[in-house]
Scaffold this active site. Sequence first.
Site, PDB file in Angstrom:
ATOM      1  N   ARG A  61       0.842  -1.212   0.000  1.00  0.00           N
ATOM      2  CA  ARG A  61       0.000   0.000   0.000  1.00  0.00           C
ATOM      3  C   ARG A  61       0.867   1.248   0.000  1.00  0.00           C
ATOM      4  NH1 ARG A  61      -4.771   0.666  -1.577  1.00  0.00           N
ATOM      5  NH2 ARG A  61      -5.570  -1.032  -0.305  1.00  0.00           N
ATOM      6  N   GLN A  79      -8.860  -7.077  -8.832  1.00  0.00           N
ATOM      7  CA  GLN A  79      -8.673  -5.623  -8.939  1.00  0.00           C
ATOM      8  C   GLN A  79      -7.217  -5.277  -9.276  1.00  0.00           C
ATOM      9  OE1 GLN A  79     -10.659  -2.622  -7.867  1.00  0.00           O
ATOM     10  NE2 GLN A  79      -9.410  -1.583  -6.352  1.00  0.00           N
ATOM     11  N   ARG A  84       1.113  -6.548  -9.683  1.00  0.00           N
ATOM     12  CA  ARG A  84       1.521  -5.908  -8.418  1.00  0.00           C
ATOM     13  C   ARG A  84       1.687  -6.904  -7.283  1.00  0.00           C
ATOM     14  NH1 ARG A  84      -3.571  -2.690  -5.680  1.00  0.00           N
ATOM     15  NH2 ARG A  84      -5.135  -4.306  -5.895  1.00  0.00           N
ATOM     16  N   HIS A 177       0.317   3.407 -10.501  1.00  0.00           N
ATOM     17  CA  HIS A 177      -0.589   3.870  -9.437  1.00  0.00           C
ATOM     18  C   HIS A 177       0.213   4.662  -8.391  1.00  0.00           C
ATOM     19  CE1 HIS A 177      -3.665   3.731  -6.434  1.00  0.00           C
ATOM     20  NE2 HIS A 177      -4.390   2.814  -7.028  1.00  0.00           N
ATOM     21  N   ASP A 222     -12.414   9.573  -6.859  1.00  0.00           N
ATOM     22  CA  ASP A 222     -11.942   8.385  -7.596  1.00  0.00           C
ATOM     23  C   ASP A 222     -12.363   8.553  -9.058  1.00  0.00           C
ATOM     24  OD1 ASP A 222     -11.126   5.928  -8.447  1.00  0.00           O
ATOM     25  OD2 ASP A 222     -12.275   4.766  -6.985  1.00  0.00           O
ATOM     26  N   GLU A 281      -2.294   8.937 -11.179  1.00  0.00           N
ATOM     27  CA  GLU A 281      -1.804   7.729 -11.834  1.00  0.00           C
ATOM     28  C   GLU A 281      -1.832   7.870 -13.344  1.00  0.00           C
ATOM     29  OE1 GLU A 281      -4.477   4.684 -10.279  1.00  0.00           O
ATOM     30  OE2 GLU A 281      -4.803   5.912  -8.514  1.00  0.00           O
TER      31      GLU A 281
HETATM   32  O1  LIG Z   1      -7.212  -0.928  -2.800  1.00  0.00           O
HETATM   33  P1  LIG Z   1      -6.596  -1.062  -4.161  1.00  0.00           P
HETATM   34  O2  LIG Z   1      -7.010  -2.338  -4.867  1.00  0.00           O
HETATM   35  O3  LIG Z   1      -5.111  -0.920  -4.136  1.00  0.00           O
HETATM   36  O4  LIG Z   1      -7.166   0.123  -5.036  1.00  0.00           O
HETATM   37  C1  LIG Z   1      -7.040   1.432  -4.637  1.00  0.00           C
HETATM   38  C2  LIG Z   1      -7.716   2.374  -5.628  1.00  0.00           C
HETATM   39  O5  LIG Z   1      -7.047   2.305  -6.854  1.00  0.00           O
HETATM   40  C3  LIG Z   1      -7.504   3.174  -7.896  1.00  0.00           C
HETATM   41  O6  LIG Z   1      -7.164   4.485  -7.648  1.00  0.00           O
HETATM   42  C4  LIG Z   1      -8.982   2.995  -8.152  1.00  0.00           C
HETATM   43  O7  LIG Z   1      -9.464   3.992  -9.029  1.00  0.00           O
HETATM   44  C5  LIG Z   1      -9.768   2.992  -6.868  1.00  0.00           C
HETATM   45  O8  LIG Z   1     -11.113   2.629  -7.144  1.00  0.00           O
HETATM   46  C6  LIG Z   1      -9.182   2.028  -5.855  1.00  0.00           C
HETATM   47  O9  LIG Z   1      -9.908   2.088  -4.653  1.00  0.00           O
END
Ligand SMILES: O=P(O)(O)OC[C@H]1O[C@H](O)[C@H](O)[C@@H](O)[C@@H]1O
Length: 323
Positions: A61, A79, A84, A177, A222, A281
Site C-alpha cells: 500500500r 482488482q 503488483r 498507481h 476516484d 496515476e
Molecule cells: O485498494 P486497491 O485495490 O489498491 O485500489 C485502490 C484504488 O485504486 C484506484 O485508484 C482505483 O481507481 C480505486 O477505485 C481504488 O480504490
Amino acid sequence: MVELVKDGSTGMEKVVLREPGGATAQVHLYGGHVTSWKNEKGEELLFLSSKAIFKPPKAIRGGIPICFPQFGTFGSLEQHGFARNRFWVIDPNPPPPPPALTGGNNGNGTSSNNNSSSKQQPFVDLILKHGEDEHKIWPHSFELCLRVVLGLGGDLTLITRVRNTDSKNFTFTFALHTYLSVSDVSEVRIEGLETLDYLDNLKDRERFTEQGNAITFDAEVDRIYVGTPTKIAIIDHEKKRTFVLKKEGLPDAVVWNPWEKKARAMVDFGDEEYKHMLCVEAAAVEKPITLKPGEEWRGRQELSAVPSSYFSGQLDPIKVLQG
Ligand SMILES: O=P(O)(O)OC[C@H]1O[C@H](O)[C@H](O)[C@@H](O)[C@@H]1O
C-alpha cells in the site's frame, strides 16, 4: 550506485538506487514496485502506508504499484490485475542503458546539464514473464519490463514495456498507481486536468466534464480523467512543493483519495493517512491497448519535485504546465 539488498524488517529483496547528489529510490522485486523516492535532503516524496503489508497476495500500500493487465475492475481479473502481487526478477538482458545525462531539476526550474558525462544515472531493469499461475487466469504469453531511472538531479522516471510473446492478439489496461506524499491533501491542487472529461468511479463510471479551475480535495475522489495533456502539476501549498508528472503512452490520469470512511475500511491503511497522500496515476484505461504477436507497447512516467519558491513565491501553473 545500484545495489540489491534484503529489507531488514520485511525480508523482501529490493534494489536501491543512489545518485551522486544524494537522491535515492528503491524498488521491491515484489510487484516491481517503487516503494521510496527521496530527494537530496532525504525527504520522502512518495507515500507508503505505515500499515502496508509486505506479503503476497496483498499488494504493497503506497509507492507506485503497477496495474497490469487490468486497471481496477475493468475486466474479470482481480482488482488492478496480478503484476503488483507477483515476484519480478532483475532483467538479465536489458536494453542499452539510458543516455549518461538528460539533465535534472536543480530546484530553480532550469534543467541542469553540467557535462558530467562520466556520471551514470542509476537505473534498474525488472521483468515479469507469464508463469503457469498467470496463464490460468490470463491465457496470454507476455513480457512486462520496468526500467526505473533516478536522474542526476533526482527526477524519477519509470519506463514500462509490454511485449506480446504469444501467437494471438491480447488486450490490456494499465496504470502506474503513484501515491504522492503531501502535507495535507486539503491544501493541494492539481493543475492540468481542468475542462477534461472524466469517468467517475464513485458513480458507476458515469462520464462528467470537469468544471472547476483546478482540482482541490474535500471528500473522497476516484476519477479517471481521459485523454489528458502530457504534463500535470500537483501543487502542495503547505509544503511549498510542486510535483510535475510527465507521461507518454499513457493518455489517462486517475486521481484517487479514499478520504475518511474508506480509509477506515482498509486494513493496510491508517485511519488518518488519507490526509497525507494523493494518487495521481498515469494510465491507459478508457481505450485498452491491443498488441499483435511480436508487438511492443511502451509507457513512460517522469516525476520531478520542485520547490514552489522556484516561482518566486508566486505559483505559476502555466509555467509548470508549459515550461
Ligand atoms: O485498494 P486497491 O485495490 O489498491 O485500489 C485502490 C484504488 O485504486 C484506484 O485508484 C482505483 O481507481 C480505486 O477505485 C481504488 O480504490
